[in-house]
Design a protein around this motif. Structure first.
Motif, PDB file in Angstrom:
ATOM      1  N   ARG A  83      -1.842  13.536   2.840  1.00 36.01           N
ATOM      2  CA  ARG A  83      -0.596  14.141   3.364  1.00 36.01           C
ATOM      3  C   ARG A  83       0.493  14.183   2.293  1.00 36.01           C
ATOM      4  NH1 ARG A  83      -1.620  11.052   8.849  1.00 36.01           N
ATOM      5  NH2 ARG A  83      -2.740  12.641  10.022  1.00 36.01           N
ATOM      6  N   LYS A 107      -5.352   6.636  14.043  1.00 36.34           N
ATOM      7  CA  LYS A 107      -5.413   5.878  12.788  1.00 36.34           C
ATOM      8  C   LYS A 107      -6.857   5.879  12.256  1.00 36.34           C
ATOM      9  CE  LYS A 107      -1.070   5.087  12.620  1.00 36.34           C
ATOM     10  NZ  LYS A 107      -0.283   5.789  11.601  1.00 36.34           N
ATOM     11  N   ARG A 131      -8.373  -2.428   8.943  1.00 29.33           N
ATOM     12  CA  ARG A 131      -7.499  -3.361   9.675  1.00 29.33           C
ATOM     13  C   ARG A 131      -8.218  -3.976  10.882  1.00 29.33           C
ATOM     14  NH1 ARG A 131      -3.132  -2.892   6.678  1.00 29.33           N
ATOM     15  NH2 ARG A 131      -2.301  -0.843   6.183  1.00 29.33           N
ATOM     16  N   LYS A 186       0.830  -1.219   0.000  1.00 32.79           N
ATOM     17  CA  LYS A 186       0.000   0.000   0.000  1.00 32.79           C
ATOM     18  C   LYS A 186       0.863   1.267   0.000  1.00 32.79           C
ATOM     19  CE  LYS A 186      -2.434   1.389   3.979  1.00 32.79           C
ATOM     20  NZ  LYS A 186      -2.290   2.820   4.268  1.00 32.79           N
ATOM     21  N   SER A 187       1.834   1.322   0.892  1.00 32.79           N
ATOM     22  CA  SER A 187       2.669   2.530   0.987  1.00 32.79           C
ATOM     23  C   SER A 187       3.463   2.743  -0.298  1.00 32.79           C
ATOM     24  CB  SER A 187       3.642   2.414   2.158  1.00 32.79           C
ATOM     25  OG  SER A 187       2.935   2.458   3.359  1.00 32.79           O
ATOM     26  N   THR A 218      -2.704   8.904   3.716  1.00 29.88           N
ATOM     27  CA  THR A 218      -1.446   8.920   2.946  1.00 29.88           C
ATOM     28  C   THR A 218      -1.631   9.771   1.702  1.00 29.88           C
ATOM     29  OG1 THR A 218      -1.091   6.645   3.696  1.00 29.88           O
ATOM     30  CG2 THR A 218       0.373   7.455   1.990  1.00 29.88           C
ATOM     31  N   ARG A 225       8.765   4.214   8.220  1.00 31.42           N
ATOM     32  CA  ARG A 225       9.079   3.570   6.931  1.00 31.42           C
ATOM     33  C   ARG A 225       9.791   4.535   5.982  1.00 31.42           C
ATOM     34  NH1 ARG A 225       3.118   1.651   5.999  1.00 31.42           N
ATOM     35  NH2 ARG A 225       3.408   1.475   8.222  1.00 31.42           N
ATOM     36  N   ARG A 270       3.302   5.904  -3.152  1.00 31.48           N
ATOM     37  CA  ARG A 270       4.504   6.638  -3.548  1.00 31.48           C
ATOM     38  C   ARG A 270       4.791   6.471  -5.034  1.00 31.48           C
ATOM     39  NH1 ARG A 270       4.148   5.701   1.539  1.00 31.48           N
ATOM     40  NH2 ARG A 270       5.373   6.790   3.120  1.00 31.48           N
ATOM     41  N   ILE A 272       3.564  -0.195  13.165  1.00 26.40           N
ATOM     42  CA  ILE A 272       2.487   0.727  13.548  1.00 26.40           C
ATOM     43  C   ILE A 272       1.114   0.300  13.006  1.00 26.40           C
ATOM     44  CG2 ILE A 272       2.862   2.355  11.609  1.00 26.40           C
ATOM     45  CD1 ILE A 272       2.057   3.325  15.258  1.00 26.40           C
ATOM     46  N   ASP A 273       1.070  -0.384  11.860  1.00 30.08           N
ATOM     47  CA  ASP A 273      -0.228  -0.786  11.300  1.00 30.08           C
ATOM     48  C   ASP A 273      -0.663  -2.187  11.736  1.00 30.08           C
ATOM     49  OD1 ASP A 273      -0.615   1.580   9.979  1.00 30.08           O
ATOM     50  OD2 ASP A 273       0.281   0.889   8.104  1.00 30.08           O
ATOM     51  N   ALA A 300       7.155  10.086  15.199  1.00 26.48           N
ATOM     52  CA  ALA A 300       7.706   9.378  14.044  1.00 26.48           C
ATOM     53  C   ALA A 300       6.547   9.094  13.097  1.00 26.48           C
ATOM     54  CB  ALA A 300       8.359   8.078  14.490  1.00 26.48           C
ATOM     55  N   SER A 301       6.604   9.652  11.896  1.00 27.13           N
ATOM     56  CA  SER A 301       5.514   9.449  10.942  1.00 27.13           C
ATOM     57  C   SER A 301       6.048   9.534   9.524  1.00 27.13           C
ATOM     58  CB  SER A 301       4.423  10.510  11.143  1.00 27.13           C
ATOM     59  OG  SER A 301       3.612  10.572   9.980  1.00 27.13           O
ATOM     60  N   ALA A 302       5.872   8.443   8.794  1.00 20.82           N
ATOM     61  CA  ALA A 302       6.344   8.422   7.405  1.00 20.82           C
ATOM     62  C   ALA A 302       5.505   9.331   6.531  1.00 20.82           C
ATOM     63  CB  ALA A 302       6.293   6.993   6.874  1.00 20.82           C
ATOM     64  N   GLN A 303       4.234   9.511   6.897  1.00 14.65           N
ATOM     65  CA  GLN A 303       3.390  10.389   6.085  1.00 14.65           C
ATOM     66  C   GLN A 303       3.856  11.832   6.212  1.00 14.65           C
ATOM     67  OE1 GLN A 303      -0.708   9.650   7.101  1.00 14.65           O
ATOM     68  NE2 GLN A 303      -0.669   7.586   6.259  1.00 14.65           N
TER      69      GLN A 303
HETATM   70  C1  S3P Z   1       1.930   5.183   5.989  1.00 12.20           C
HETATM   71  C2  S3P Z   1       2.455   5.573   7.204  1.00 12.20           C
HETATM   72  C3  S3P Z   1       1.840   5.238   8.491  1.00 12.20           C
HETATM   73  C4  S3P Z   1       0.829   4.110   8.349  1.00 12.20           C
HETATM   74  C5  S3P Z   1      -0.058   4.259   7.156  1.00 12.20           C
HETATM   75  C6  S3P Z   1       0.731   4.351   5.875  1.00 12.20           C
HETATM   76  C7  S3P Z   1       2.621   5.617   4.759  1.00 12.20           C
HETATM   77  O1  S3P Z   1       1.188   6.386   8.992  1.00 12.20           O
HETATM   78  O2  S3P Z   1       0.068   4.012   9.527  1.00 12.20           O
HETATM   79  O3  S3P Z   1      -0.954   3.167   7.054  1.00 12.20           O
HETATM   80  O4  S3P Z   1       2.357   5.051   3.677  1.00 12.20           O
HETATM   81  O5  S3P Z   1       3.450   6.525   4.851  1.00 12.20           O
HETATM   82  P1  S3P Z   1       1.990   7.502   9.839  1.00 12.20           P
HETATM   83  O6  S3P Z   1       3.065   7.991   9.016  1.00 12.20           O
HETATM   84  O7  S3P Z   1       0.988   8.576  10.131  1.00 12.20           O
HETATM   85  O8  S3P Z   1       2.436   6.789  11.076  1.00 12.20           O
END
Ligand code: S3P
Length: 468
Positions: free
Chosen positions: A117, A375, A421, A37-38, A114, A213, A42, A347-348, A185-188
């Protein structure tokens, strides 16, 4: 081009206990693991920003990715989809929405934070007024975390009481480079700022309190951008153990090379099948082509702590992302302690992990996971509430939960709370319960794993979605 708005037809997932799960799950299609998914988000977005045509195979085509594809179409980016293969004509970092009489371009991001953001970062330096909005659920998710740093970069962005809809208006050019520490900490958030930083007046450095991530960093690097990671991320073989600082530095770019990718299977989707095999007596499943990026595999470490019988066979790298096969067998599970960096790297996975903990015979403690409250649902409170309906002894804490596993679950009727989920985890719980589990609001499963039901059926599970 154009996917139409995602409409959910309400359904109940009925799961009956009994059969062991046995067999192999390959990649993609009606009986396979969905593409990550992530990485799908991207790949689609970065392909639109590249200089030329990109091709992305094994894309996740589902509720969470269709709004992004529709958004790209609204931004004038031509793309086509054949099965799970996406082709995109990149716009070289120049968004050109078809000029209409309308003042603003409106993008409906559905339930996908995602999408919202990452688009906010990608459109930060655009010279049009854009409105990013979404479902009622998405409108509850916190957006100050991207709005504040984007404003520091000089972006004219406004939230609505800290949430979507977000309005982004033409602002100064180029944007101001940033040196910024993310509060969570947030990849988004990190990815949003990395995409905005492509149009900045100098290098941007971001610091994180944990190893979120790093797919955006890897993909941008493969497209020719200069992205340096300090800490554990960046190299597929690097170990995250003992790393105390996570930072990334990115230089602005003028062009991005198009992508040619085959995406790995989604480790988060795989986790439901792994837990299903671990808790259901007599089970053994083999999952092929799963993404094994260390910033995503925390759940495998947590399950190993519980004594799960897992065999992981690395199969090398795919375009900078490690991939491998995972074999999971039914196991007598013990307890685990989950906190710190491990929370970020899984985290997921907490809904599925909590089900594994419920089937153990020991205590499992999760702490430092307050972020779960933000979430698709409140994944502390809603998860505890639903698992209790199945007789699980689970206690909610401010930043996590404690499960006293009894090795046994009752059947019952539970709700998804609009969370894909939660729906899948509760469905999996039914595979080894004393009687049938009915998950209401199960239509949410199509958000990220449309073939969930058929994959479980293919492994021998008694799983049926009933339309309402
Ligand atoms: C994601 C980052 C995570 C995750 C989400 C997908 C992404 O969120 O929970 O399902 O693809 O960057 P956060 O970055 O808000 O933790």
């Amino acid at each position: 081009m154009g996917t139409g708005t995602v409409k959910h037809r309400r359904s109940v997932l009925v799961v009956r206990p009994g059969n062991p799960l046995r067999g192999e799950v390959g990649e993609g299609g009606q009986a396979g693991l969905p593409g990550d998914k992530s990485l799908s988000h991207r790949a689609a977005l970065l392909a639109a920003m590249a200089d030329g045509e990109s091709q992305v195979e094994n894309l996740l085509v589902a509720g969470v990715t269709l709004p992004l594809l529709d958004g790209l179409a609204a931004l004038g980016v031509p793309w086509s989809l054949e099965g799970n293969c996406l082709r995109v004509q990149g716009r070289s970092l120049e968004w050109e929405a078809p000029i209409t009489a309308e003042e603003a371009v409106h993008i409906n991001c559905g339930n996908s934070a995602t999408t919202l953001r990452l688009l906010a970062g990608a459109l930060a330096a655009w010279n049009r007024h854009v409105v990013l909005d979404g479902s009622a659920g998405l409108r509850r998710r916190p957006m100050k975390r991207i709005v504040a740093p984007l404003q520091q970069m000089g972006v004219d962005i406004q939230a609505t009481d800290g949430c979507a809809p977000l309005h982004i208006r033409p602002s100064l050019h180029p944007l101001r480079a940033l040196d910024y520490t993310l509060p969570v900490a947030s990849a988004q958030v990190k990815s949003c700022l990395l995409l905005a930083a492509l149009a900045a007046d100098g290098p941007t450095t971001l610091h994180e309190p944990g190893p979120s991530r790093d797919h955006t960093e890897r993909m941008l690097r493969s497209m020719g951008a200069s992205v340096e990671s300090f800490g554990g991320s960046g190299a597929s073989s690097a170990s995250l153990a003992g790393v105390r600082q996570w930072s990334v530095r990115i230089e602005p770019v003028h062009a991005l090379t198009p992508l040619r990718l085959v995406l790995p299977g989604d480790i988060s989707a795989a986790t439901f099948l792994i837990v299903a095999a671990l808790i259901t007596p007599g089970s053994e499943v083999l999952l092929r082509g799963v993404g094994l990026n260390q910033t995503r595999t925390g759940v495998l470490d947590a399950l190993a702590q519980m004594g799960a019988d897992l065999e992981i066979t690395p199969q090398g790298d795919r375009h900078g992302e490690p991939v491998g096969d995972i074999r999971a067998r039914h196991s007598a599970l013990g307890g685990a302690q989950v906190g710190g960096d491990l929370v970020v790297r899984m985290i997921d996975e907490f809904p599925a992990f909590a089900v594994a903990a419920a089937y153990s015979r020991e205590r499992t403690v999760v702490l430092g996971a307050e972020e779960l409250r933000h979430k698709e649902s409140d994944r502390i409170s809603d998860l505890c509430q639903e698992l209790r309906k199945l007789g699980v002894r689970i206690t909610e804490t401010a930043d996590g939960f404690v499960v006293d596993g009894s090795g046994d679950l009752e059947g019952g009727v539970v709700q998804s709370h609009g969370d894909h989920r939660l729906a899948m985890a509760l469905g999996v719980a039914g595979l080894a319960a004393r009687s049938e589990v009915r998950v209401e609001g199960a239509e949410m499963v199509t958000e990220s794993f449309p073939a969930f039901e058929s994959v479980l059926q293919g492994l021998g599970g008694e799983v049926q979605a009933e339309a309402l």
